[in-house]
Design a protein around this motif. Structure first.
Motif, PDB file in Angstrom:
ATOM      1  N   ASP A 258     -21.653 -24.887  30.598  1.00 20.34           N
ATOM      2  CA  ASP A 258     -20.464 -24.748  29.747  1.00 20.34           C
ATOM      3  C   ASP A 258     -20.062 -26.079  29.119  1.00 20.34           C
ATOM      4  OD1 ASP A 258     -20.408 -22.086  30.416  1.00 20.34           O
ATOM      5  OD2 ASP A 258     -18.917 -22.320  32.010  1.00 20.34           O
ATOM      6  N   MET A 259     -20.195 -27.163  29.904  1.00 21.39           N
ATOM      7  CA  MET A 259     -19.817 -28.478  29.382  1.00 21.39           C
ATOM      8  C   MET A 259     -20.752 -28.889  28.244  1.00 21.39           C
ATOM      9  SD  MET A 259     -19.529 -32.147  31.382  1.00 21.39           S
ATOM     10  CE  MET A 259     -21.303 -32.254  31.569  1.00 21.39           C
ATOM     11  N   PHE A 260     -22.065 -28.705  28.452  1.00 18.09           N
ATOM     12  CA  PHE A 260     -23.020 -29.073  27.402  1.00 18.09           C
ATOM     13  C   PHE A 260     -22.865 -28.191  26.175  1.00 18.09           C
ATOM     14  CE2 PHE A 260     -25.757 -30.793  31.014  1.00 18.09           C
ATOM     15  CZ  PHE A 260     -25.387 -32.109  30.754  1.00 18.09           C
ATOM     16  N   GLU A 261     -22.521 -26.941  26.405  1.00 20.28           N
ATOM     17  CA  GLU A 261     -22.278 -26.058  25.259  1.00 20.28           C
ATOM     18  C   GLU A 261     -21.057 -26.529  24.473  1.00 20.28           C
ATOM     19  OE1 GLU A 261     -21.538 -21.292  24.326  1.00 20.28           O
ATOM     20  OE2 GLU A 261     -21.780 -22.009  26.383  1.00 20.28           O
ATOM     21  N   SER A 262     -20.030 -26.930  25.205  1.00 20.41           N
ATOM     22  CA  SER A 262     -18.835 -27.449  24.527  1.00 20.41           C
ATOM     23  C   SER A 262     -19.140 -28.777  23.821  1.00 20.41           C
ATOM     24  CB  SER A 262     -17.708 -27.651  25.542  1.00 20.41           C
ATOM     25  OG  SER A 262     -17.363 -26.414  26.167  1.00 20.41           O
ATOM     26  N   MET A 263     -19.948 -29.620  24.478  1.00 24.36           N
ATOM     27  CA  MET A 263     -20.325 -30.877  23.834  1.00 24.36           C
ATOM     28  C   MET A 263     -21.143 -30.634  22.574  1.00 24.36           C
ATOM     29  SD  MET A 263     -21.296 -33.194  27.198  1.00 24.36           S
ATOM     30  CE  MET A 263     -21.812 -34.587  26.216  1.00 24.36           C
ATOM     31  N   SER A 264     -22.054 -29.659  22.638  1.00 21.52           N
ATOM     32  CA  SER A 264     -22.834 -29.323  21.446  1.00 21.52           C
ATOM     33  C   SER A 264     -21.927 -28.831  20.329  1.00 21.52           C
ATOM     34  CB  SER A 264     -23.877 -28.265  21.799  1.00 21.52           C
ATOM     35  OG  SER A 264     -24.602 -27.876  20.662  1.00 21.52           O
ATOM     36  N   ALA A 265     -20.979 -27.978  20.677  1.00 23.06           N
ATOM     37  CA  ALA A 265     -20.029 -27.513  19.663  1.00 23.06           C
ATOM     38  C   ALA A 265     -19.183 -28.662  19.133  1.00 23.06           C
ATOM     39  CB  ALA A 265     -19.134 -26.426  20.258  1.00 23.06           C
ATOM     40  N   GLN A 266     -18.820 -29.603  20.030  1.00 21.03           N
ATOM     41  CA  GLN A 266     -18.042 -30.767  19.597  1.00 21.03           C
ATOM     42  C   GLN A 266     -18.837 -31.630  18.618  1.00 21.03           C
ATOM     43  OE1 GLN A 266     -17.013 -33.402  22.802  1.00 21.03           O
ATOM     44  NE2 GLN A 266     -16.177 -34.975  21.439  1.00 21.03           N
ATOM     45  N   PHE A 267     -20.107 -31.880  18.949  1.00 23.20           N
ATOM     46  CA  PHE A 267     -20.939 -32.697  18.072  1.00 23.20           C
ATOM     47  C   PHE A 267     -21.170 -32.005  16.732  1.00 23.20           C
ATOM     48  CE2 PHE A 267     -22.899 -34.513  22.169  1.00 23.20           C
ATOM     49  CZ  PHE A 267     -21.862 -35.427  22.273  1.00 23.20           C
ATOM     50  N   ASP A 268     -21.380 -30.679  16.774  1.00 28.63           N
ATOM     51  CA  ASP A 268     -21.545 -29.942  15.514  1.00 28.63           C
ATOM     52  C   ASP A 268     -20.279 -30.034  14.666  1.00 28.63           C
ATOM     53  OD1 ASP A 268     -24.106 -29.248  16.166  1.00 28.63           O
ATOM     54  OD2 ASP A 268     -23.572 -27.278  16.990  1.00 28.63           O
ATOM     55  N   THR A 269     -19.145 -29.917  15.335  1.00 30.00           N
ATOM     56  CA  THR A 269     -17.878 -29.997  14.603  1.00 30.00           C
ATOM     57  C   THR A 269     -17.663 -31.399  14.049  1.00 30.00           C
ATOM     58  OG1 THR A 269     -16.975 -28.325  16.112  1.00 30.00           O
ATOM     59  CG2 THR A 269     -15.416 -29.529  14.744  1.00 30.00           C
ATOM     60  N   GLU A 270     -18.001 -32.431  14.849  1.00 35.23           N
ATOM     61  CA  GLU A 270     -17.863 -33.799  14.356  1.00 35.23           C
ATOM     62  C   GLU A 270     -18.802 -34.055  13.178  1.00 35.23           C
ATOM     63  OE1 GLU A 270     -18.561 -36.233  17.723  1.00 35.23           O
ATOM     64  OE2 GLU A 270     -16.548 -35.992  18.562  1.00 35.23           O
ATOM     65  N   ALA A 271     -20.023 -33.482  13.247  1.00 38.04           N
ATOM     66  CA  ALA A 271     -20.935 -33.614  12.110  1.00 38.04           C
ATOM     67  C   ALA A 271     -20.354 -32.928  10.873  1.00 38.04           C
ATOM     68  CB  ALA A 271     -22.297 -33.010  12.460  1.00 38.04           C
ATOM     69  N   THR A 272     -19.735 -31.778  11.084  1.00 36.75           N
ATOM     70  CA  THR A 272     -19.089 -31.086   9.965  1.00 36.75           C
ATOM     71  C   THR A 272     -17.929 -31.916   9.418  1.00 36.75           C
ATOM     72  OG1 THR A 272     -19.694 -28.960  10.962  1.00 36.75           O
ATOM     73  CG2 THR A 272     -18.010 -28.933   9.238  1.00 36.75           C
ATOM     74  N   VAL A 273     -17.169 -32.550  10.337  1.00 37.79           N
ATOM     75  CA  VAL A 273     -16.061 -33.407   9.903  1.00 37.79           C
ATOM     76  C   VAL A 273     -16.590 -34.576   9.072  1.00 37.79           C
ATOM     77  CG1 VAL A 273     -14.283 -35.003  10.721  1.00 37.79           C
ATOM     78  CG2 VAL A 273     -14.542 -32.775  11.801  1.00 37.79           C
ATOM     79  N   THR A 274     -17.675 -35.184   9.553  1.00 36.66           N
ATOM     80  CA  THR A 274     -18.266 -36.296   8.800  1.00 36.66           C
ATOM     81  C   THR A 274     -18.728 -35.841   7.423  1.00 36.66           C
ATOM     82  OG1 THR A 274     -18.997 -37.291  10.879  1.00 36.66           O
ATOM     83  CG2 THR A 274     -20.026 -38.088   8.870  1.00 36.66           C
ATOM     84  N   LYS A 275     -19.340 -34.673   7.381  1.00 37.26           N
ATOM     85  CA  LYS A 275     -19.795 -34.141   6.098  1.00 37.26           C
ATOM     86  C   LYS A 275     -18.615 -33.871   5.167  1.00 37.26           C
ATOM     87  CE  LYS A 275     -22.631 -30.455   4.117  1.00 37.26           C
ATOM     88  NZ  LYS A 275     -23.456 -29.249   4.425  1.00 37.26           N
ATOM     89  N   LEU A 276     -17.549 -33.305   5.723  1.00 40.57           N
ATOM     90  CA  LEU A 276     -16.374 -33.035   4.900  1.00 40.57           C
ATOM     91  C   LEU A 276     -15.707 -34.334   4.437  1.00 40.57           C
ATOM     92  CD1 LEU A 276     -14.788 -30.029   6.842  1.00 40.57           C
ATOM     93  CD2 LEU A 276     -15.867 -29.970   4.581  1.00 40.57           C
ATOM     94  N   GLU A 277     -15.667 -35.329   5.329  1.00 42.57           N
ATOM     95  CA  GLU A 277     -15.101 -36.619   4.920  1.00 42.57           C
ATOM     96  C   GLU A 277     -15.930 -37.245   3.808  1.00 42.57           C
ATOM     97  OE1 GLU A 277     -14.942 -38.830   8.509  1.00 42.57           O
ATOM     98  OE2 GLU A 277     -12.986 -38.039   9.136  1.00 42.57           O
TER      99      GLU A 277
END
Length: 449
Positions: A258-277
């Motif tokens: 569950d932690m790694f799944e959440s971390m993967s989702a966090q990294f994907d979201t951060e990548a999306t944030v970087t792309k949006l920025e």
């Protein structure tokens, strides 16, 4: 006539009456002409020894020494529609002044609140990434609690196993004691039976002894039963200990998943944030590109695109700017045969278009109306016209170039070389020999060597 005699007839007879004879005598005018001719020949001979400065003539034009000071065109970075002009041809602009305003023509950028909505997306994705990071922290806390709880449970199960082992040892000792009692009781029963048969004991004593033997036998069976129960309890404690460890691994693996799944989702979201920025920065920069700015101080010379409402493509030329306060230089070209004679620091004289001059190319000292220059740079490769380009700047030791001189003006350059006698220059020109490559100082050095 032959003056054989010393008696001169000229003293006795006047020859003035004989015109033909008079014409045979030399007069004063012929003597003057001979003197003039002799002096002219002598002057021509001495003239051949006058110093003559070898030179190379070349046509060129005025330019700027630095590339960023030369006339340039301003291009548009984005495609758009011309909305408003802020300058006119001939205006002086400073660096950063607005020249032109264009509007968007692509539907991806029509939204007037494009930046605000993109910022909202960035904020939403940032909060989502923050939520995932908090979830990861919570799972890490949960994993640490499970680890601490597992330590206590393992310790408790270990204690139970130890108690079960001690119980097995105690029951085994009790069982051994019961077996010894059983063996003793069996011997006592045999002796009591023998004594009863011999009449030494009564039937009542024999029966009591038999009852006690039954009790001893029952005690042995009970001790064995207790031992088996203790063994089973020890096995159960061992199974429980193993089960605790297996359950901990299972729960830990699930929590880490569950932690790694959440971390993967966090990294994907951060990548999306970087792309949006990045997208937001691109939108912001593109909004600034709608205003065409002057790249440097200068004068507006020509507008390439003129109409209001006219559509322009990316990279299209908009206007031309002539930079102000440019350091002038002359760009001239020399033939390959003259290229080895050019050296950085050599002197050059110029005749600029629009400034009259009286030129004696071989005698720069008496030349009037020319301006001095110094070779600043020489190209090491030939230009498309087959000649070598040379940049000449103003000579700081000579008269300043005209203030009204502008980039693009024509210039007739005279590169000054060695000083040689005039007869040598005439001889060189008649034979088609190139100018001297070595300077006088180098020749002197060579002679010394």
């Amino acid at each position: 006539m032959m003056q054989i005699s010393k008696n001169k007839i000229s003293e006795k007879v006047s020859f003035k009456e004989f015109l033909s004879l008079k014409m045979t005598y030399p007069g004063d005018d012929s003597k003057k002409r001979r003197k003039i001719l002799l002096w002219m020949l002598l002057g021509a001979f001495l003239f051949l020894f006058l110093p003559w400065t070898q030179n190379i003539r070349s046509q060129g034009f005025v330019t700027a020494l630095r590339p960023d000071q030369r006339p340039q065109t301003v291009h548009t970075i984005i495609a758009g529609r011309i909305e408003k002009w802020y300058v006119a041809e001939g205006d002086f602009v400073h660096k950063g002044d607005t020249v032109l305003l264009v509007s968007e023509i692509k539907d991806d950028y029509f939204d007037p609140q494009l930046l605000e909505r993109t910022q909202m997306q960035v904020d939403a994705k940032t909060m989502s990434a923050f939520s995932y990071s908090e979830k990861v922290k919570a799972i890490e806390i949960q994993i640490e609690a499970m680890r601490q709880n597992n330590i206590l449970r393992v310790e408790q199960a270990t204690n139970r196993l130890r108690m079960a082992e001690l119980q097995v040892i105690s029951d085994s000792i009790r069982f051994e004691q019961a077996k010894v009692n059983f063996k003793i009781g069996e011997e006592q029963l045999k002796r009591a039976e023998k004594l009863f048969q011999e009449g030494l004991r009564s039937l009542t004593d024999f029966e009591q002894r038999e009852l006690r033997f039954q009790e001893v036998q029952a005690g042995m069976i009970a001790a064995e039963n207790s031992l088996l129960q203790s063994i089973n309890a020890r096995i159960a404690a061992q199974i429980e200990l193993n089960a605790i460890d297996n359950d901990f691994r299972d729960r830990m693996a699930k929590a880490r998943a569950d932690m790694f799944e959440s971390m993967s989702a966090q990294f994907d979201t951060e990548a999306t944030v970087t792309k949006l920025e990045n997208q937001y920065s691109n939108y912001e920069m593109r909004t600034g590109f709608r205003y065409i700015l002057a790249p440097q101080d200068g004068y507006i010379t020509q507008a390439v695109q003129v109409g209001i409402g006219e559509t322009i493509k990316e990279g299209s030329e908009i206007i031309s700017i002539m930079p102000a306060n440019a350091q002038l230089a002359v760009e001239m070209f020399v033939a390959p045969v003259d290229y080895p004679l050019m050296r950085v620091g050599s002197k050059v004289r110029f005749i600029f278009d629009g400034w009259p001059a009286i030129v004696f190319s071989g005698w720069p000292q008496i030349t009037n109306g020319t301006f001095g220059g110094v070779i600043h740079a020489i190209d090491n490769f030939a230009s498309p016209n087959g000649k070598y380009r040379i940049l000449v700047v103003e000579d700081p030791e000579d008269e300043k170039w005209p203030e009204a001189l502008r980039i693009g003006s024509g210039a007739d350059g005279i590169a000054l070389l060695n000083d040689v006698p005039l007869w040598y220059e005439i001889w060189r020109q008649l034979n088609g020999f190139p100018a001297d490559y070595y300077t006088a100082r180098e020749k002197a050095d060579n002679k010394k060597k």
